[in-house]
Design a protein around this motif. Structure first.
Motif, PDB file in Angstrom:
ATOM      1  N   TYR A 149      36.026  31.737  19.067  1.00 19.24           N
ATOM      2  CA  TYR A 149      35.684  32.524  20.230  1.00 19.24           C
ATOM      3  C   TYR A 149      36.448  32.123  21.479  1.00 19.24           C
ATOM      4  O   TYR A 149      36.112  32.524  22.575  1.00 19.24           O
TER       5      TYR A 149
ATOM      6  N   ASP B 190      39.327  33.153  22.382  1.00 17.63           N
ATOM      7  CA  ASP B 190      39.954  34.309  23.044  1.00 17.63           C
ATOM      8  C   ASP B 190      38.922  35.124  23.820  1.00 17.63           C
ATOM      9  O   ASP B 190      39.230  35.729  24.836  1.00 17.63           O
ATOM     10  N   LEU B 191      37.698  35.108  23.337  1.00 19.18           N
ATOM     11  CA  LEU B 191      36.627  35.784  24.069  1.00 19.18           C
ATOM     12  C   LEU B 191      36.462  35.127  25.438  1.00 19.18           C
ATOM     13  O   LEU B 191      36.357  35.797  26.461  1.00 19.18           O
ATOM     14  N   MET B 192      36.516  33.811  25.427  1.00 21.27           N
ATOM     15  CA  MET B 192      36.366  33.081  26.678  1.00 21.27           C
ATOM     16  C   MET B 192      37.546  33.329  27.608  1.00 21.27           C
ATOM     17  O   MET B 192      37.371  33.501  28.816  1.00 21.27           O
TER      18      MET B 192
ATOM     19  N   LYS C  58      39.250  35.954  27.843  1.00 22.82           N
ATOM     20  CA  LYS C  58      39.082  37.275  28.457  1.00 22.82           C
ATOM     21  C   LYS C  58      38.050  37.241  29.575  1.00 22.82           C
ATOM     22  O   LYS C  58      38.196  37.930  30.577  1.00 22.82           O
ATOM     23  N   MET C  59      37.038  36.444  29.386  1.00 24.33           N
ATOM     24  CA  MET C  59      36.031  36.342  30.444  1.00 24.33           C
ATOM     25  C   MET C  59      36.602  35.681  31.690  1.00 24.33           C
ATOM     26  O   MET C  59      36.221  36.012  32.805  1.00 24.33           O
ATOM     27  N   ILE C  60      37.499  34.729  31.473  1.00 20.74           N
ATOM     28  CA  ILE C  60      38.148  34.095  32.624  1.00 20.74           C
ATOM     29  C   ILE C  60      38.967  35.117  33.401  1.00 20.74           C
ATOM     30  O   ILE C  60      38.852  35.257  34.614  1.00 20.74           O
TER      31      ILE C  60
END
Lengths: 114, 114
Positions: free
Chosen positions: A92, A94-96, A98-100
């Motif tokens: 996850y 890459d999910l993080m 994107k959130m950044i």
DNA sequence: CGGTATCCTCTCTGATACTG
DNA sequence: CAGTATCAGAGAGGATACCG
């Protein structure tokens, strides 16, 4: 048909509530990111996140560990406790990221409009 | 060099704190997803999310609107208030989909291990 | 339909101090 | 170093009732 769509919707609601339960709160995402960034010791994580107290760090690390997003082990080499990502949580990253990005651009968006 | 890495890290922390501030809380993600799924009226959104009270829906819709993630307009056709995604928030639909997947798989992961 | 108002509880968070 | 204990405040969330 319409009914199964409704059920899917409700399933997704629950899944999202779960997600936010696990990574929600003011510090969990910053902590995960800090570990992801190479900080593996309590002190290092604490210092890498402005405003984070040792109390909140301790509590959040424990919760993240319970949810199997990180591990806590005593290193035989350094004799310090080390926090690491699990294989599970690495998926996850890459999910993080994107959130950044999202947080950064959002801040600009809101600031410029006020 | 080491210093700029540290600053990057702290910037990311803030960005993540912002992100979680905007989409955090128990209901924001489910609400966004419901709208994304075609529910545009207050009543429809409310009924699509089990456990959500009208009070929390009202409050969260207001906050999402303040953060420009949704719009609230009176429809000339139906004469009802309608909630819609903004162009801005549409960019993050895939982020939400990933969080849904995450929540679903995570629930399985935790249940099986206890 | 689309909300507000009020009250209440419970959790999250912060500040400070202390420990093995 | 890596935390825990205690106390206190703020706010998120829930229950119930009411409004234009």
């Amino acid at each position: 048909m319409a009914k199964s769509v409704k059920i899917d919707q409700q399933e997704a609601s629950k899944a999202l509530a779960d997600t936010i339960y696990v990574i929600g709160g003011k510090w969990k995402l910053p902590i995960l990111h800090s570990i992801c960034n190479g900080n593996i010791r309590f002190k290092d994580i604490e210092e890498s996140i402005p405003g984070l107290s040792n109390r909140m760090l301790s509590r959040n690390l424990k919760e993240l560990e319970e949810n199997k997003l990180i591990t806590r082990v005593m290193s035989n080499e350094t004799l310090f406790y080390e926090y690491h990502f699990t294989e599970y949580s690495k998926e996850y990253g890459d999910l993080m990221l994107k959130m950044i990005e999202w947080g950064k651009s959002h801040r600009k968006k809101i600031i410029q409009s006020t």
